[in-house]
Design a protein around this motif. Structure first.
Motif, mmCIF file in Angstrom:
data_model
loop_
_atom_site.group_PDB
_atom_site.id
_atom_site.type_symbol
_atom_site.label_atom_id
_atom_site.label_comp_id
_atom_site.label_asym_id
_atom_site.label_seq_id
_atom_site.Cartn_x
_atom_site.Cartn_y
_atom_site.Cartn_z
ATOM 1 N N HIS A 192 59.854 8.169 -47.558
ATOM 2 C CA HIS A 192 58.446 7.837 -47.707
ATOM 3 C C HIS A 192 57.735 9.038 -48.316
ATOM 4 C CE1 HIS A 192 58.807 4.017 -45.788
ATOM 5 N NE2 HIS A 192 59.234 4.526 -44.649
ATOM 6 N N ASP B 19 51.426 4.625 -47.698
ATOM 7 C CA ASP B 19 52.306 5.465 -46.879
ATOM 8 C C ASP B 19 53.679 4.851 -46.655
ATOM 9 O OD1 ASP B 19 50.287 7.320 -46.681
ATOM 10 O OD2 ASP B 19 49.601 6.668 -44.712
ATOM 11 N N ASP B 20 53.727 3.510 -46.600
ATOM 12 C CA ASP B 20 55.003 2.847 -46.310
ATOM 13 C C ASP B 20 55.743 2.387 -47.573
ATOM 14 O OD1 ASP B 20 53.228 0.884 -47.039
ATOM 15 O OD2 ASP B 20 53.699 -0.475 -45.372
ATOM 16 N N THR B 21 55.279 2.817 -48.751
ATOM 17 C CA THR B 21 55.967 2.433 -49.982
ATOM 18 C C THR B 21 57.356 3.060 -50.028
ATOM 19 O OG1 THR B 21 53.869 2.322 -51.201
ATOM 20 C CG2 THR B 21 55.880 2.496 -52.511
ATOM 21 N N PRO B 22 58.403 2.266 -50.241
ATOM 22 C CA PRO B 22 59.745 2.853 -50.334
ATOM 23 C C PRO B 22 59.884 3.658 -51.627
ATOM 24 C CG PRO B 22 59.830 0.505 -50.852
ATOM 25 C CD PRO B 22 58.426 0.790 -50.378
#
Length: 233
Positions: free
Chosen positions: A108, A121-124
């Motif tokens: 992350h 924030d949670d984008t791979p």
């Protein structure tokens, strides 16, 4: 430019710049509104809007809501940099090129990149570290975060056959970017990569690119000791 040729925002942008440069529209002049330009160029207003937004971001025109668009009195002057394929940069100097992928893992976005790489924030992200070599000598140490939402096929690429730098330039078109230049002192990782002492001064660049509203990648390139960047206008 014929009307049929003016079928994309880039061509419309270039035609507006031509008219401004040739003084068809003088500094301070109002230019036709989006509706009239769309009729002239036989395209949608959204295409014209995109071209005008780009020109406004470059400081060539001034846009005000409900007041229209004017040619800037004092157009901004900007330097435009193309993103090089590192392999081609090395080979153009007559040297042989190869690259070595050190790390490729999903992460992350780190907190320190929040302002420079605007993804959720949670984008791979695929985090990669690569050393690019010139005549088998370390030339560039690359650290990169790439959004797997923006480029979902990145994980399928053959990292041995092509570098992430070159693959992205071939497969992930971008519409904008930001770049910074700075000096840094080598830490343990960089000292090991270049075979130098810790604390030695190095030249580095950071760059982020995006397509429309979707950020693609953020990369830091650290160059070998003594590297000098040249640009022409």
């Amino acid at each position: 430019m014929t009307k049929r040729e003016a079928n994309s925002w880039r061509l419309i942008r270039d035609e507006i710049v031509r008219r401004i440069n040739e003084r068809d529209w003088q500094p301070g002049d109002m230019i036709p509104n989006e509706t009239d330009l769309a009729i002239e160029f036989e395209c949608g207003r959204t295409t014209v809007n995109r071209a005008l937004r780009e020109l406004a971001s470059e400081g060539i025109v001034i846009r005000k809501r409900k007041a229209g668009t004017r040619v800037a009195l004092n157009p901004a002057h900007k330097a435009v940099f193309s993103i090089p394929v590192i392999r081609e940069e090395v080979e153009s100097s007559g040297a042989s090129y190869r690259h070595s992928l050190l790390t490729a893992e999903q992460r992350h976005r780190p907190t320190f990149l929040a302002g420079a790489f605007r993804v959720a924030d949670d984008t791979p992200l695929l985090y990669t570290e690569t050393i690019h070599f010139s005549d088998n000598q370390p030339f560039i140490f690359e650290e990169r975060y790439t959004s797997l939402e923006a480029v979902p096929t990145l994980g399928d690429m053959d990292h041995e056959a092509i570098s992430v730098n070159e693959w992205l330039l071939q497969n992930a078109p971008y519409t904008g970017g930001e770049m910074s230049f700075f000096a840094l002192k080598s830490d343990q990782k960089l000292a090991h990569a270049f075979g130098i002492a810790e604390g030695e001064a190095l030249f580095a660049t950071e760059r982020s690119t995006w397509c429309e509203d979707q950020h693609i990648t953020h990369v830091r390139l650290v160059y070998k000791p003594g590297y000098r960047m040249r640009a022409s206008t």
